[in-house]
Design an enzyme around this catalytic site. Structure first.
Site, PDB file in Angstrom:
ATOM      1  N   ASN A  75      18.410  -7.149 -11.862  1.00 37.63           N
ATOM      2  CA  ASN A  75      18.548  -5.984 -11.002  1.00 37.63           C
ATOM      3  C   ASN A  75      19.712  -5.068 -11.381  1.00 37.63           C
ATOM      4  O   ASN A  75      19.722  -3.895 -11.027  1.00 37.63           O
ATOM      5  CB  ASN A  75      18.725  -6.465  -9.557  1.00 37.63           C
ATOM      6  CG  ASN A  75      19.173  -5.376  -8.626  1.00 37.63           C
ATOM      7  OD1 ASN A  75      18.424  -4.455  -8.316  1.00 37.63           O
ATOM      8  ND2 ASN A  75      20.418  -5.464  -8.171  1.00 37.63           N
ATOM      9  N   SER A 128      12.536   1.989 -11.868  1.00 38.62           N
ATOM     10  CA  SER A 128      12.766   3.116 -10.962  1.00 38.62           C
ATOM     11  C   SER A 128      11.586   4.069 -11.050  1.00 38.62           C
ATOM     12  O   SER A 128      10.894   4.120 -12.081  1.00 38.62           O
ATOM     13  CB  SER A 128      14.050   3.860 -11.360  1.00 38.62           C
ATOM     14  OG  SER A 128      14.169   5.089 -10.660  1.00 38.62           O
ATOM     15  N   TYR A 141      19.119   7.739 -17.876  1.00 41.00           N
ATOM     16  CA  TYR A 141      18.720   6.773 -16.851  1.00 41.00           C
ATOM     17  C   TYR A 141      17.191   6.660 -16.794  1.00 41.00           C
ATOM     18  O   TYR A 141      16.634   5.555 -16.772  1.00 41.00           O
ATOM     19  CB  TYR A 141      19.264   7.217 -15.495  1.00 41.00           C
ATOM     20  CG  TYR A 141      18.837   6.335 -14.344  1.00 41.00           C
ATOM     21  CD1 TYR A 141      19.495   5.144 -14.076  1.00 41.00           C
ATOM     22  CD2 TYR A 141      17.782   6.711 -13.511  1.00 41.00           C
ATOM     23  CE1 TYR A 141      19.118   4.333 -13.012  1.00 41.00           C
ATOM     24  CE2 TYR A 141      17.394   5.908 -12.447  1.00 41.00           C
ATOM     25  CZ  TYR A 141      18.055   4.720 -12.204  1.00 41.00           C
ATOM     26  OH  TYR A 141      17.674   3.930 -11.152  1.00 41.00           O
ATOM     27  N   ALA A 143      15.010   7.400 -19.087  1.00 41.24           N
ATOM     28  CA  ALA A 143      14.504   6.769 -20.311  1.00 41.24           C
ATOM     29  C   ALA A 143      14.701   5.258 -20.267  1.00 41.24           C
ATOM     30  O   ALA A 143      13.830   4.484 -20.680  1.00 41.24           O
ATOM     31  CB  ALA A 143      15.204   7.365 -21.528  1.00 41.24           C
ATOM     32  N   SER A 144      15.852   4.825 -19.761  1.00 41.78           N
ATOM     33  CA  SER A 144      16.123   3.387 -19.688  1.00 41.78           C
ATOM     34  C   SER A 144      15.146   2.696 -18.752  1.00 41.78           C
ATOM     35  O   SER A 144      14.668   1.581 -19.037  1.00 41.78           O
ATOM     36  CB  SER A 144      17.563   3.126 -19.239  1.00 41.78           C
ATOM     37  OG  SER A 144      17.762   3.416 -17.868  1.00 41.78           O
ATOM     38  N   LYS A 145      14.809   3.336 -17.643  1.00 47.44           N
ATOM     39  CA  LYS A 145      13.906   2.723 -16.672  1.00 47.44           C
ATOM     40  C   LYS A 145      12.455   2.757 -17.151  1.00 47.44           C
ATOM     41  O   LYS A 145      11.667   1.854 -16.838  1.00 47.44           O
ATOM     42  CB  LYS A 145      14.053   3.407 -15.312  1.00 47.44           C
ATOM     43  CG  LYS A 145      15.424   3.200 -14.679  1.00 47.44           C
ATOM     44  CD  LYS A 145      15.760   1.718 -14.504  1.00 47.44           C
ATOM     45  CE  LYS A 145      17.050   1.504 -13.757  1.00 47.44           C
ATOM     46  NZ  LYS A 145      17.355   0.072 -13.520  1.00 47.44           N
ATOM     47  N   ILE A 174      17.037   4.923  -2.459  1.00 49.95           N
ATOM     48  CA  ILE A 174      17.501   3.843  -1.605  1.00 49.95           C
ATOM     49  C   ILE A 174      19.004   4.016  -1.384  1.00 49.95           C
ATOM     50  O   ILE A 174      19.735   4.348  -2.318  1.00 49.95           O
ATOM     51  CB  ILE A 174      17.238   2.464  -2.253  1.00 49.95           C
ATOM     52  CG1 ILE A 174      15.796   2.360  -2.756  1.00 49.95           C
ATOM     53  CG2 ILE A 174      17.583   1.342  -1.279  1.00 49.95           C
ATOM     54  CD1 ILE A 174      14.735   2.446  -1.691  1.00 49.95           C
TER      55      ILE A 174
END
Length: 251
Positions: A75, A128, A141, A143-145, A174
Site C-alpha cells: 500500500n 489509483s 504519479y 504513470a506509476s499507478k 480519499i
C-alpha cells in the site's frame, strides 16, 4: 469476526490513512498483522517499501516470527504533487517510481515464494484511478499507478498454478495524509461541500472504505478474483473531467 483467522498479513504504508485503517480492520478479522512504514509509530516496523534490502528483511523476519505469510497489502506510496510534464526532474520520477511501482514488485518478488510454500495467498497492491486515465493526478504519479495496474496482471499470470492471487485497488479521492492539503484548503475556504464533487456520490472517501475493499481481496470471499484492478472511487473514473487550464497545457 474471523474472515482472516489464522492468516499472517504484511501491510506497508501502515502508519496512517488507508494502511492504518486496513491494519486495524485485518486485526479485527483475526489476522496477525505486521505493519510497516517509513514513519515511526507504535507497533510499526521501520521499512522503506522501495528498498530491496528492507522489503526482503521485512518478509524474512515475518516468516521467522510467524511461520509464514498469507497476505501482503503493498500500500505504501507517495504523490509527488501535481507538477506538470516539464516541471519534474528525473530524480522526482525515479523516486516516485521507486516507491509506487518498484515497491509493490519487491513485495511480490519476496512474498510469493513463501506464500507458495503455504499453499497460496493474496497480494493486494494500491494503485489509483489516476492510473486509469488522465485527470486525476500528477504525471509521474499517474504513470506509476498505471504500472501497478499492469504489474498485478502480469504477476497474476506468472504466478499461475501457485494459488496466489494478485489484485489492485484503485481508490479515488480519499482523506489521507497524502490528500490532507486539499481537504484543509477546502475547509479553510468554507468550500468543503465541493470535495469529491466530480464523482456521482458527491463526496470524498474514507480510509475505512478502501480498507473494506482490501479485506475483500485479501479474504477467501474473493477466491476467484485475480489479476484485477478494483475501482473504489465513488464513480469518478466514469469520465475524469478536467479543464485545459487546470493542467497548464503547454502546446
Amino acid at each position: 469476526m474471523s474472515r482472516l483467522k489464522g492468516k499472517v498479513a504484511i501491510i506497508t504504508g501502515a502508519a496512517s490513512g488507508i494502511g492504518e485503517a486496513t491494519a486495524d480492520l485485518f486485526r479485527s478479522e483475526g489476522a496477525t498483522v505486521v505493519a510497516a512504514d517509513r514513519a515511526e509509530g507504535v507497533d510499526i516496523v521501520s521499512v522503506d517499501a522501495g528498498s530491496e534490502a528492507d522489503v526482503e528483511r521485512l518478509v524474512e523476519q515475518t516468516v521467522a516470527d510467524h511461520g509464514g505469510v498469507d497476505i501482503v497489502f503493498a500500500n505504501a506510496g507517495i504523490s509527488g504533487g501535481l507538477a506538470g510534464l516539464f516541471e519534474q526532474s528525473t530524480a522526482d520520477w525515479e523516486e516516485i517510481l521507486r516507491v509506487n511501482l518498484i515497491g509493490p514488485w519487491l513485495a511480490i518478488k519476496y512474498a510469493a515464494p513463501h506464500m507458495k510454500q503455504r499453499g497460496g495467498g493474496s497480494i493486494v497492491c494500491t494503485a489509483s484511478v489516476a492510473g486509469l486515465r488522465a485527470g486525476a493526478g500528477g504525471v509521474a504519479y499517474s504513470a506509476s499507478k498505471a504500472g501497478v495496474i499492469n504489474l498485478v496482471k502480469t504477476a497474476a499470470a506468472q504466478l499461475c498454478d501457485s494459488n496466489i492471487r494478485v489484485n489492485a485497488i484503485c481508490p479515488g479521492l480519499i482523506e489521507t495524509g497524502m490528500t490532507q492539503g486539499i481537504y484543509d484548503m477546502a475547509r479553510a475556504a468554507g468550500k468543503q461541500e465541493m470535495i469529491g464533487q466530480l464523482n456521482p456520490l458527491r463526496r470524498g472517501g474514507e480510509p475505512n472504505e478502501i480498507a473494506q475493499v482490501a479485506l475483500f481481496l485479501a479474504s477467501d470471499e474473493s477466491s476467484y478474483v485475480n489479476g484485477h484492478a478494483l475501482v473504489a472511487d465513488g464513480g469518478l473514473s466514469i469520465s475524469h473531467p478536467f479543464t485545459r487550464q487546470a493542467y497548464g497545457c503547454t502546446f
